[in-house]
Design a protein around this motif. Structure first.
Motif, PDB file in Angstrom:
ATOM      1  N   TRP A   1     -22.701 -96.320  96.471  1.00 39.38           N
ATOM      2  CA  TRP A   1     -22.621 -98.055  96.377  1.00 39.38           C
ATOM      3  C   TRP A   1     -22.827 -98.106  94.786  1.00 39.38           C
ATOM      4  O   TRP A   1     -22.106 -98.869  93.868  1.00 39.38           O
ATOM      5  CB  TRP A   1     -23.218 -98.934  96.922  1.00 39.38           C
ATOM      6  CG  TRP A   1     -23.110-100.199  96.896  1.00 39.38           C
ATOM      7  CD1 TRP A   1     -22.095-101.147  96.841  1.00 39.38           C
ATOM      8  CD2 TRP A   1     -24.528-100.948  96.492  1.00 39.38           C
ATOM      9  NE1 TRP A   1     -22.720-102.472  96.448  1.00 39.38           N
ATOM     10  CE2 TRP A   1     -24.117-102.522  96.367  1.00 39.38           C
ATOM     11  CE3 TRP A   1     -25.888-100.645  96.401  1.00 39.38           C
ATOM     12  CZ2 TRP A   1     -24.922-103.396  95.938  1.00 39.38           C
ATOM     13  CZ3 TRP A   1     -26.666-101.756  96.292  1.00 39.38           C
ATOM     14  CH2 TRP A   1     -26.302-102.910  96.138  1.00 39.38           C
TER      15      TRP A   1
ATOM     16  N   ALA B   1     -17.862 -99.059  98.908  1.00 41.13           N
ATOM     17  CA  ALA B   1     -18.615-100.192  99.322  1.00 41.13           C
ATOM     18  C   ALA B   1     -19.734 -99.868 100.272  1.00 41.13           C
ATOM     19  O   ALA B   1     -19.764 -98.695 100.812  1.00 41.13           O
ATOM     20  CB  ALA B   1     -17.809-101.289  99.852  1.00 41.13           C
TER      21      ALA B   1
ATOM     22  N   SER C   1     -16.916-104.793 105.173  1.00 44.91           N
ATOM     23  CA  SER C   1     -16.788-104.349 103.814  1.00 44.91           C
ATOM     24  C   SER C   1     -15.266-103.874 103.624  1.00 44.91           C
ATOM     25  O   SER C   1     -14.641-103.355 104.638  1.00 44.91           O
ATOM     26  CB  SER C   1     -17.705-103.330 103.761  1.00 44.91           C
ATOM     27  OG  SER C   1     -17.630-102.402 104.566  1.00 44.91           O
TER      28      SER C   1
ATOM     29  N   ASP D   1     -13.131-101.494 101.106  1.00 50.47           N
ATOM     30  CA  ASP D   1     -13.390-100.473 100.203  1.00 50.47           C
ATOM     31  C   ASP D   1     -12.448-100.802  99.047  1.00 50.47           C
ATOM     32  O   ASP D   1     -12.688-100.637  97.748  1.00 50.47           O
ATOM     33  CB  ASP D   1     -12.952 -99.017 100.618  1.00 50.47           C
ATOM     34  CG  ASP D   1     -14.315 -98.535 101.406  1.00 50.47           C
ATOM     35  OD1 ASP D   1     -15.564 -98.893 101.159  1.00 50.47           O
ATOM     36  OD2 ASP D   1     -14.373 -97.590 102.288  1.00 50.47           O
TER      37      ASP D   1
ATOM     38  N   PHE E   1     -13.643-103.574  96.939  1.00 46.63           N
ATOM     39  CA  PHE E   1     -14.795-103.198  96.223  1.00 46.63           C
ATOM     40  C   PHE E   1     -14.267-102.449  94.975  1.00 46.63           C
ATOM     41  O   PHE E   1     -14.754-102.497  93.894  1.00 46.63           O
ATOM     42  CB  PHE E   1     -15.691-102.338  96.986  1.00 46.63           C
ATOM     43  CG  PHE E   1     -16.900-101.503  96.308  1.00 46.63           C
ATOM     44  CD1 PHE E   1     -17.898-102.418  96.142  1.00 46.63           C
ATOM     45  CD2 PHE E   1     -16.655-100.353  96.052  1.00 46.63           C
ATOM     46  CE1 PHE E   1     -18.951-101.848  95.565  1.00 46.63           C
ATOM     47  CE2 PHE E   1     -17.811 -99.649  95.293  1.00 46.63           C
ATOM     48  CZ  PHE E   1     -19.025-100.541  95.130  1.00 46.63           C
ATOM     49  N   GLU E   2     -13.317-101.560  95.017  1.00 46.95           N
ATOM     50  CA  GLU E   2     -12.913-100.552  94.067  1.00 46.95           C
ATOM     51  C   GLU E   2     -12.212-101.480  92.993  1.00 46.95           C
ATOM     52  O   GLU E   2     -12.434-101.177  91.758  1.00 46.95           O
ATOM     53  CB  GLU E   2     -11.886 -99.585  94.386  1.00 46.95           C
ATOM     54  CG  GLU E   2     -12.372 -98.461  95.507  1.00 46.95           C
ATOM     55  CD  GLU E   2     -11.356 -97.539  95.804  1.00 46.95           C
ATOM     56  OE1 GLU E   2     -10.390 -97.678  95.450  1.00 46.95           O
ATOM     57  OE2 GLU E   2     -11.806 -96.575  96.719  1.00 46.95           O
TER      58      GLU E   2
ATOM     59  N   ALA F   1     -15.822-103.577  91.582  1.00 47.79           N
ATOM     60  CA  ALA F   1     -16.927-102.980  91.156  1.00 47.79           C
ATOM     61  C   ALA F   1     -16.987-102.292  89.840  1.00 47.79           C
ATOM     62  O   ALA F   1     -18.258-102.302  89.194  1.00 47.79           O
ATOM     63  CB  ALA F   1     -17.357-101.891  91.982  1.00 47.79           C
TER      64      ALA F   1
END
Length: 262
Positions: free
Chosen positions: A149, A155, A161, A163, A166-167, A170
């Protein structure tokens, strides 16, 4: 004449007594003040409204460990921080390591710069697989997931959550361009599966099997289902082999495209 002598003597005696009484009163007040200050310090400590949480404790430990590893005393570290415009007095650094002074975001960045690491190295414990890390008082996550993370690989494994989301958020978009390529995704998948495999093997070492009635049973209750559980999580050798084959194919295509472009 005798009357005058007596009056003078009484006056002197009265003055001396008054001074002695005043001195005693002053000493008593000083003692009371000291006692009040001591009691107040204890009370403040007990009633501390914003004590260090688990991450704050990790930061202070990491600062101390890295400072010692770099051979820096408080005075030298303070001077280096001052060169970057974020001075922290030696006493302040000592208090940080003792946990009585909090580290804010600007302090953390400056300390990471001077100690030659990134902020993540101060924020999170190095740990050993399969250790768990307390990110908040109510959230504990395996150390491998924490660092994945922190490095923006995926994530946290929390309910709901995402992913992909998140990508996208982030890291900056310009840094994400290369990671969007299928070869990059294949490399991340290999890394994730290798980490899962390592964690599974480390867990087997950390949780040796027990024999009950001649049957080998794992302490954590997995028993004969352990291989299937690892396979379902992607932490088995076959899934790693498949990911590696996929990565090789993606890299070969990438190299071929690059050669054709030349």
């Amino acid at each position: 004449m005798n009357i005058e002598v007596i009056v003078t003597a009484n006056t002197l005696h009265s003055g001396t007594g008054w001074r002695q009484e005043a001195t005693r009163d002053k000493q008593q007040r000083l003692r009371r003040n000291r006692n009040d200050a001591s009691l107040g310090a204890v009370t403040d400590e007990k009633k501390q409204k914003n004590p260090l949480g688990p991450t704050g404790q990790v930061v202070r430990q990491n600062v101390e460990q890295l400072r010692s590893a770099r051979g820096l005393d408080y005075k030298k570290l303070s001077a280096l921080l001052g060169e970057y415009g974020r001075p922290i007095p030696p006493l302040g650094l000592s208090r940080i390591e003792k946990g009585t002074r909090r580290v804010d975001a600007d302090d953390l960045t400056a300390l990471a710069v001077v100690l030659g690491v990134n902020p993540n190295r101060l924020l999170f414990p190095v740990g050993e697989l399969p250790d768990d890390v307390a990110l908040t008082p109510e959230l504990t996550v395996p150390v491998g997931e924490v660092w994945a993370w922190a490095l923006a690989q995926r994530a946290l494994p929390l309910p709901g959550s995402d992913d992909e989301d998140f990508e996208l958020n982030a890291v900056p978009r310009w840094l994400r361009r290369g990671s969007d390529h299928t070869a990059s995704r294949a490399a991340v998948d290999v890394l994730r599966r290798v980490q899962q495999l390592v964690q599974a093997r480390e867990a087997e070492v950390a949780e040796p099997a027990e024999f009950e009635g001649g049957v080998r049973t794992a302490r954590h209750g997995e028993g004969s289902d352990a291989p299937r559980a690892r396979a379902a999580s992607g932490g088995d050798p076959d899934s790693v082999r498949r990911s590696v084959r996929r990565l090789r194919a993606e890299v070969a295509d990438l190299i071929g495209d690059d050669d054709a472009g030349r």
